[in-house]
Structures are given as C-alpha cells and as structure tokens.
Scaffold this motif. Structure first.
Motif, PDB file in Angstrom:
ATOM      1  N   HIS A 167      -0.097   6.249   0.571  1.00  0.00           N
ATOM      2  CA  HIS A 167      -1.525   6.476   0.367  1.00  0.00           C
ATOM      3  C   HIS A 167      -2.204   6.853   1.684  1.00  0.00           C
ATOM      4  O   HIS A 167      -1.749   6.493   2.767  1.00  0.00           O
ATOM      5  CB  HIS A 167      -2.205   5.227  -0.208  1.00  0.00           C
ATOM      6  CG  HIS A 167      -1.677   4.810  -1.539  1.00  0.00           C
ATOM      7  ND1 HIS A 167      -0.706   3.844  -1.677  1.00  0.00           N
ATOM      8  CD2 HIS A 167      -1.968   5.252  -2.785  1.00  0.00           C
ATOM      9  CE1 HIS A 167      -0.418   3.692  -2.961  1.00  0.00           C
ATOM     10  NE2 HIS A 167      -1.170   4.532  -3.655  1.00  0.00           N
ATOM     11  N   TYR A 169      -6.495   7.380   3.206  1.00  0.00           N
ATOM     12  CA  TYR A 169      -7.835   6.845   2.948  1.00  0.00           C
ATOM     13  C   TYR A 169      -8.879   7.797   3.511  1.00  0.00           C
ATOM     14  O   TYR A 169      -8.800   8.200   4.678  1.00  0.00           O
ATOM     15  CB  TYR A 169      -7.999   5.466   3.580  1.00  0.00           C
ATOM     16  CG  TYR A 169      -7.083   4.423   2.976  1.00  0.00           C
ATOM     17  CD1 TYR A 169      -7.515   3.599   1.942  1.00  0.00           C
ATOM     18  CD2 TYR A 169      -5.774   4.292   3.435  1.00  0.00           C
ATOM     19  CE1 TYR A 169      -6.665   2.659   1.382  1.00  0.00           C
ATOM     20  CE2 TYR A 169      -4.914   3.351   2.874  1.00  0.00           C
ATOM     21  CZ  TYR A 169      -5.369   2.534   1.848  1.00  0.00           C
ATOM     22  OH  TYR A 169      -4.516   1.611   1.283  1.00  0.00           O
ATOM     23  N   GLN A 177      -9.204   5.108  -1.198  1.00  0.00           N
ATOM     24  CA  GLN A 177      -7.765   5.380  -1.214  1.00  0.00           C
ATOM     25  C   GLN A 177      -7.427   6.589  -2.084  1.00  0.00           C
ATOM     26  O   GLN A 177      -8.054   6.832  -3.109  1.00  0.00           O
ATOM     27  CB  GLN A 177      -7.029   4.145  -1.748  1.00  0.00           C
ATOM     28  CG  GLN A 177      -5.505   4.260  -1.696  1.00  0.00           C
ATOM     29  CD  GLN A 177      -4.821   3.079  -2.382  1.00  0.00           C
ATOM     30  OE1 GLN A 177      -4.629   3.072  -3.588  1.00  0.00           O
ATOM     31  NE2 GLN A 177      -4.484   2.056  -1.587  1.00  0.00           N
ATOM     32  N   THR A 179      -3.699   8.935  -3.360  1.00  0.00           N
ATOM     33  CA  THR A 179      -2.242   9.032  -3.355  1.00  0.00           C
ATOM     34  C   THR A 179      -1.814  10.340  -2.711  1.00  0.00           C
ATOM     35  O   THR A 179      -2.326  11.409  -3.062  1.00  0.00           O
ATOM     36  CB  THR A 179      -1.695   8.958  -4.793  1.00  0.00           C
ATOM     37  OG1 THR A 179      -2.078   7.720  -5.373  1.00  0.00           O
ATOM     38  CG2 THR A 179      -0.167   9.062  -4.799  1.00  0.00           C
ATOM     39  N   ARG A 180      -0.888  10.248  -1.795  1.00  0.00           N
ATOM     40  CA  ARG A 180      -0.399  11.438  -1.098  1.00  0.00           C
ATOM     41  C   ARG A 180       0.739  12.086  -1.887  1.00  0.00           C
ATOM     42  O   ARG A 180       1.718  11.437  -2.230  1.00  0.00           O
ATOM     43  CB  ARG A 180       0.097  11.054   0.304  1.00  0.00           C
ATOM     44  CG  ARG A 180      -0.995  10.527   1.214  1.00  0.00           C
ATOM     45  CD  ARG A 180      -0.425  10.053   2.538  1.00  0.00           C
ATOM     46  NE  ARG A 180       0.285  11.119   3.242  1.00  0.00           N
ATOM     47  CZ  ARG A 180       0.944  10.945   4.378  1.00  0.00           C
ATOM     48  NH1 ARG A 180       0.996   9.734   4.929  1.00  0.00           N
ATOM     49  NH2 ARG A 180       1.544  11.952   4.959  1.00  0.00           N
TER      50      ARG A 180
END
Length: 273
Positions: A167, A169, A177, A179-180
C-alpha cells in the motif's frame, strides 16, 4: 528531511539507459530529447515498425523521493508506519495539479502512464544498483496516476510509501491508503507484457494520445478547394508555439514531443520483459 545523494536527472538517465539496454529492440529506442533536438533520427533511419511492433508505449514521469530516516516523521508518529525508512514522492501543485490530472486523463484513455520515483538513498546504493543493472527492478518504485486520488486541488499533497509495500498513502491533512498495482518488478513486467500491441495498434494508440495531450491547445481548421470548387474541411492543426515543433513529424515523434512539453514525461517503447 533529506534528499537522496543523487539528482533527479541522474536517476532518470540511469533508469532510461537500463530500460533501453535491457528491454528495447536492439538495445535502443527513440527518446523525447532526441526527437526535440532533431538528433538526426530521420537520417539514421530507425525502423519505426520494428520499434513499435510488439512493444508497449510507456509514458514515464520521473520523481526523486524524500527519504525519512527518523522516528519523528509524521508517517511514524501517526502510526501509518512502525518506523523508517519511509519515502515521500511530491506532486506538482502548479495549476491546481494540472499535470497530475493530465497524466490521469491520458491513462484513462487506455495508455500506460507511470510515475517512477527513487526508493534508495545513498550514492553507494545508486552506484551498486546501476552497476548490477537493478535500477528498474530494485531502485525504483512505480505508481499509476489513477492510484493517486487527491482529496482536493488546493492543499499540498504527497505520496508516502516503503519499498515493495502493498500500500501507499496520499498525505495532506491525513493519510489515505491505496493499493499499489505495481508493487515490485514482477508486477511491473507483467503489466508491460500484457499491454503489448501490434504496429498498427500502437500507431492508432499514439494518434489518440496526441489528441488527448493537445486537447487544451488552440486549433486551426484549414480548408482546401476540390476540383468542383467546393471547400473541403481538412484535419485541424495545432496552433501556437507547439505547432511548428509537431508539423511534418510522424505520429510517434509528435507523441514524444507533447509528452515532454506538456507532461514533463518521457515516451519509451518497451519490449523483451
């Protein structure tokens, strides 16, 4: 809050050179600065069909991340992370984050657009990664503009992350947050492979990219006369200072020039990953 011991220009150069040598046709690809400076590409006669066929056009904006090494960093004090080392990637605020929105718009049109930022600190780390050909795979973090949703276009915003963390931010007043998708090199390589296109598909995609990147530019609609004397409306042309740079150029050069001038981005054609 220290900067890394290398410049953004040095980082971008190292990334592009490694990408070129390891993941481009014949170990080279045309780059935006080459096109703009007319680096005799036309006279050298690079084969555009070979360059584009089976490749993924990739628009890259380079960043250099701040490195937080102390436990009194905001990201540690608020409990987002349990300790350093944390990286911060800042976005260009000018024009109400105009550039970030333009990158998102290009990505939304179906193009592969990425922020690439450093995730190392010391000069020795940089030199080792360059020598071992690990700039792309381990010294760099990749983000999609669509992942970075800003709560407003007035306040200062940055992205905080740790290397290969699932993750990231978005920070302004508080942490948000996300999600990558490109958490590591394997995820990056998989995306690039999945988005390869044929020569014809890439030409069509680049034509759309030129349209998207030049949406806000003034246009001129020229007319010609048919043999019957009837006026025929021709394709609109871009006016202003950018127009002469694009005039007469093939579509891949137009896309590269516009990426460089309007998005501060490099256009590369990646394959063999």
């Amino acid at each position: 809050m220290p900067w890394p011991d290398f410049t953004e220009l040095t980082f971008g150069y190292a990334y592009l050179r490694e990408l070129e040598r390891r993941h481009a046709t014949g170990g080279s690809f045309p780059l935006a600065p080459d096109f703009i400076s007319q680096n005799e590409e036309a006279e050298k006669g690079y084969d555009v069909e070979v360059t584009l066929d089976g490749a993924t056009p990739l628009f890259i904006q380079f960043k250099r991340s701040f490195v937080l090494t102390r436990s009194n960093a905001k990201e540690v004090l608020d409990g987002t992370y349990d300790g350093p080392q944390v990286f911060r990637m800042h976005l260009h605020k000018r024009g109400a984050y105009r550039q970030h929105k333009a990158l998102q718009r290009l990505e939304a049109d179906g193009h592969d657009v990425q922020y690439v930022t450093s995730q190392i600190y010391a000069q020795r780390q940089f030199q080792d990664a360059f020598a071992q050909k690990r700039i792309v795979s381990s010294a760099s973090a990749h983000f999609l503009p669509s992942e970075i949703v800003l709560p407003d276009d007035v306040d200062d915003h940055h992205v905080s992350f740790k290397a290969e963390d699932a993750h990231g931010y978005v920070y302004s007043g508080e942490a948000r947050q996300f999600t990558r998708k490109l958490i590591n090199f394997d995820a990056w390589a998989s995306r690039v492979r999945d988005r390869r296109r044929s020569y014809k598909e890439n030409l069509q995609a680049l034509e759309r990219a030129v349209e998207v990147m030049s949406l806000d530019m003034p246009r001129q609609i020229p007319f010609a006369r048919a043999t019957s004397g009837e006026a025929i409306r021709l394709q609109p042309t871009i006016r202003g200072p950018v127009g002469p740079l694009l005039r007469g150029k093939p579509i891949e050069q137009q896309a590269s020039i516009l990426a460089y001038l309007t998005l501060d981005a490099q256009l590369v054609f990646v394959r063999d990953v």
